[in-house]
Design an enzyme around this catalytic site. Sequence first.
Site, short mmCIF file in Angstrom:
data_model
loop_
_atom_site.label_atom_id
_atom_site.label_comp_id
_atom_site.label_asym_id
_atom_site.label_seq_id
_atom_site.Cartn_x
_atom_site.Cartn_y
_atom_site.Cartn_z
N LYS A 52 0.90 -1.30 -0.01
CA LYS A 52 -0.01 -0.08 -0.05
C LYS A 52 1.00 1.04 -0.10
O LYS A 52 0.51 2.12 -0.71
CB LYS A 52 -0.85 -0.05 1.21
CG LYS A 52 -1.97 -0.88 1.21
CD LYS A 52 -2.95 -1.46 2.22
CE LYS A 52 -3.90 -2.58 2.02
NZ LYS A 52 -4.57 -2.73 3.20
N GLN A 96 -4.62 -1.54 9.46
CA GLN A 96 -4.77 -3.03 8.69
C GLN A 96 -5.38 -4.07 9.44
O GLN A 96 -4.91 -4.12 10.71
CB GLN A 96 -3.26 -3.29 8.18
CG GLN A 96 -2.91 -4.42 7.72
CD GLN A 96 -3.53 -4.72 6.03
OE1 GLN A 96 -3.39 -3.55 5.44
NE2 GLN A 96 -3.96 -5.56 6.15
N ASP A 119 -11.11 2.66 3.45
CA ASP A 119 -11.38 1.18 3.20
C ASP A 119 -13.06 1.02 2.89
O ASP A 119 -13.43 0.01 2.53
CB ASP A 119 -10.90 0.41 4.23
CG ASP A 119 -9.52 -0.32 4.02
OD1 ASP A 119 -9.23 -0.68 3.03
OD2 ASP A 119 -8.88 -0.56 5.05
#
Length: 278
Positions: A52, A96, A119
Amino acid sequence: MANIIDGKKISQAVKDEVKAKCAELASQGITATLAVILVGEDPASQVYVNNKKKACEYCGIRSLSYELPADTAEDALIELIEELNARSDVNGILVQLPLPDGINEDRVLDTISPDKDVDGFHPVNVGKLSIGKKGFVSCTPAGVIQLLKRSGIEISGKECVVIGRSNIVGKPMSMLLLKENGTVTVAHSRTANLKEVTKRADILVVAIGKPKFIDASYIKDGAVVIDVGIHRGEDGKLCGDVDFDSASQVASYITPVPGGVGPMTIAMLMYNCLSSVI
Ligand code: NAP
């Protein structure tokens, strides 16, 4: 033999579009900033986080990295997210997953400001998706829609079957297909006669989490098959939830694993980071 949907090529195109837009914004003094939080030392999560960060660098998105020890207290993590929520120079916040045992994932994700939830996991963004309002959309299902559209596959009016009803893949996937005017069925572990259901699909999206579960016998001749699954076999090779060799004999289009849905997830994260500043 099915046409292969090339996720590497399509994800590259998405990233290049994001990069071009970020360069344009940079010339106006605007830079998107993503804060990435990793708790613990899970090797797979470390790889995802590094990928990422690399994608951010490629696209011209600033990334801030917070690597916290596995024994971080839930309240300390919440405090960090609240600080990042309040910072005007941070546009996106990503935690995460999975988080170490003992940390309440829902509480953590719900703390991220919906305006910075790149997200697309916050209930506000999930709610917006379900009522057709603009908000951040979960990256993997958003990537599937891009794969279909950019391969010239019509969704409107098609029978779409999604296998899997998780909050991060199956449910948002079904809502996105509905938004694109597909006729959507969601199958899951309690679905009776799964094959009868999947054989109706013009577009079959598989997100079961079981290696090579779906073979040709589940697929209508000429269907489009999208494999969201990702597994590493004992031989070290990656495979999906679909038995590619068998399914590709009957499908018209199919995504491979690796090189299908996987690369789209990060590309759509970059797209969401860009959306956070425009
Ligand atoms: P998950 O949370 O484990 O959900 C799996 C879903 O499949 C559940 O809804 C489950 O039904 C259903 N299911 C399980 N066995 C079934 C069966 N025999 N017949 C029909 N349905 C069945 O998994 P997930 O997070 O959605 O992920 C799915 C797959 O996608 C995994 O392989 C994961 O690694 C992969 N993934 C890939 C990406 C990417 O970037 N490519 C991103 C996320 C996930 P119930 O609800 O009834 O239990």
